[in-house]
Design a protein around this motif. Structure first.
Motif, PDB file in Angstrom:
ATOM      1  N   LEU A  17     -38.680  15.169 -14.827  1.00  0.00           N
ATOM      2  CA  LEU A  17     -38.644  14.179 -15.480  1.00  0.00           C
ATOM      3  C   LEU A  17     -39.378  13.705 -17.272  1.00  0.00           C
ATOM      4  O   LEU A  17     -38.284  12.738 -17.719  1.00  0.00           O
ATOM      5  N   PHE A  18     -39.758  14.375 -17.557  1.00  0.00           N
ATOM      6  CA  PHE A  18     -40.144  14.323 -18.877  1.00  0.00           C
ATOM      7  C   PHE A  18     -38.639  14.969 -19.674  1.00  0.00           C
ATOM      8  O   PHE A  18     -38.686  14.080 -20.421  1.00  0.00           O
ATOM      9  N   THR A  19     -38.294  15.739 -19.545  1.00  0.00           N
ATOM     10  CA  THR A  19     -37.003  16.076 -19.551  1.00  0.00           C
ATOM     11  C   THR A  19     -35.994  15.227 -20.083  1.00  0.00           C
ATOM     12  O   THR A  19     -35.555  15.335 -21.447  1.00  0.00           O
ATOM     13  N   PHE A  20     -35.871  15.046 -18.845  1.00  0.00           N
ATOM     14  CA  PHE A  20     -35.256  13.149 -18.742  1.00  0.00           C
ATOM     15  C   PHE A  20     -35.111  12.823 -19.010  1.00  0.00           C
ATOM     16  O   PHE A  20     -33.790  12.254 -20.284  1.00  0.00           O
ATOM     17  N   SER A  25     -33.427   8.926 -24.617  1.00  0.00           N
ATOM     18  CA  SER A  25     -34.016   8.464 -25.577  1.00  0.00           C
ATOM     19  C   SER A  25     -33.287   9.258 -26.827  1.00  0.00           C
ATOM     20  O   SER A  25     -33.245   8.294 -27.833  1.00  0.00           O
ATOM     21  N   LEU A  26     -32.765  10.009 -26.523  1.00  0.00           N
ATOM     22  CA  LEU A  26     -32.632  10.960 -28.136  1.00  0.00           C
ATOM     23  C   LEU A  26     -31.038  10.630 -28.388  1.00  0.00           C
ATOM     24  O   LEU A  26     -30.198   9.900 -29.090  1.00  0.00           O
ATOM     25  N   ASN A  27     -30.205  10.331 -26.715  1.00  0.00           N
ATOM     26  CA  ASN A  27     -28.844   9.300 -26.742  1.00  0.00           C
ATOM     27  C   ASN A  27     -28.458   8.264 -27.218  1.00  0.00           C
ATOM     28  O   ASN A  27     -28.167   7.970 -27.702  1.00  0.00           O
ATOM     29  N   TYR A  28     -29.849   7.118 -26.782  1.00  0.00           N
ATOM     30  CA  TYR A  28     -29.531   6.512 -26.961  1.00  0.00           C
ATOM     31  C   TYR A  28     -30.001   5.688 -28.408  1.00  0.00           C
ATOM     32  O   TYR A  28     -29.412   4.945 -28.634  1.00  0.00           O
ATOM     33  N   PHE A  29     -30.696   6.855 -28.276  1.00  0.00           N
ATOM     34  CA  PHE A  29     -31.098   6.517 -30.496  1.00  0.00           C
ATOM     35  C   PHE A  29     -30.030   7.193 -31.851  1.00  0.00           C
ATOM     36  O   PHE A  29     -29.800   6.907 -32.653  1.00  0.00           O
ATOM     37  N   PHE A  30     -30.080   8.333 -31.278  1.00  0.00           N
ATOM     38  CA  PHE A  30     -28.946   9.111 -31.868  1.00  0.00           C
ATOM     39  C   PHE A  30     -27.072   8.863 -31.632  1.00  0.00           C
ATOM     40  O   PHE A  30     -26.779   8.716 -31.147  1.00  0.00           O
ATOM     41  N   LYS A  31     -26.354   7.958 -32.628  1.00  0.00           N
ATOM     42  CA  LYS A  31     -25.124   7.893 -32.720  1.00  0.00           C
ATOM     43  C   LYS A  31     -24.596   8.956 -33.019  1.00  0.00           C
ATOM     44  O   LYS A  31     -24.017   9.394 -33.870  1.00  0.00           O
ATOM     45  N   PRO A  32     -22.671   9.387 -32.358  1.00  0.00           N
ATOM     46  CA  PRO A  32     -22.540  10.059 -32.621  1.00  0.00           C
ATOM     47  C   PRO A  32     -21.370   9.713 -34.227  1.00  0.00           C
ATOM     48  O   PRO A  32     -21.769   8.866 -34.167  1.00  0.00           O
TER      49      PRO A  32
END
Length: 53
Positions: A17-20, A25-32
């Motif tokens: 759960l922690f790693t997920f 959250s990292l995929n949400y804040f960092f844009k491609p």
């Protein structure tokens, strides 16, 4: 000791759960990276056509 097996699954569940949550959250804040628009930036260069295979 067999009585420790439920604690192992409990810790593995919370680790998952922690790693997920970190991953989401990292995929949400960092844009491609944005793609370069070649029509605007290289409009003075004649277009070169790519070979078809």
């Amino acid at each position: 000791m067999p009585q420790m097996a439920p604690m192992l699954w409990f810790y593995l569940y919370f680790f998952f759960l922690f790693t997920f949550i970190i991953f989401v959250s990292l995929n949400y804040f960092f844009k491609p990276f944005e793609k370069i628009n070649f029509k605007i930036s290289f409009s003075h260069i004649t277009p070169q056509f790519f070979w078809k295979l």
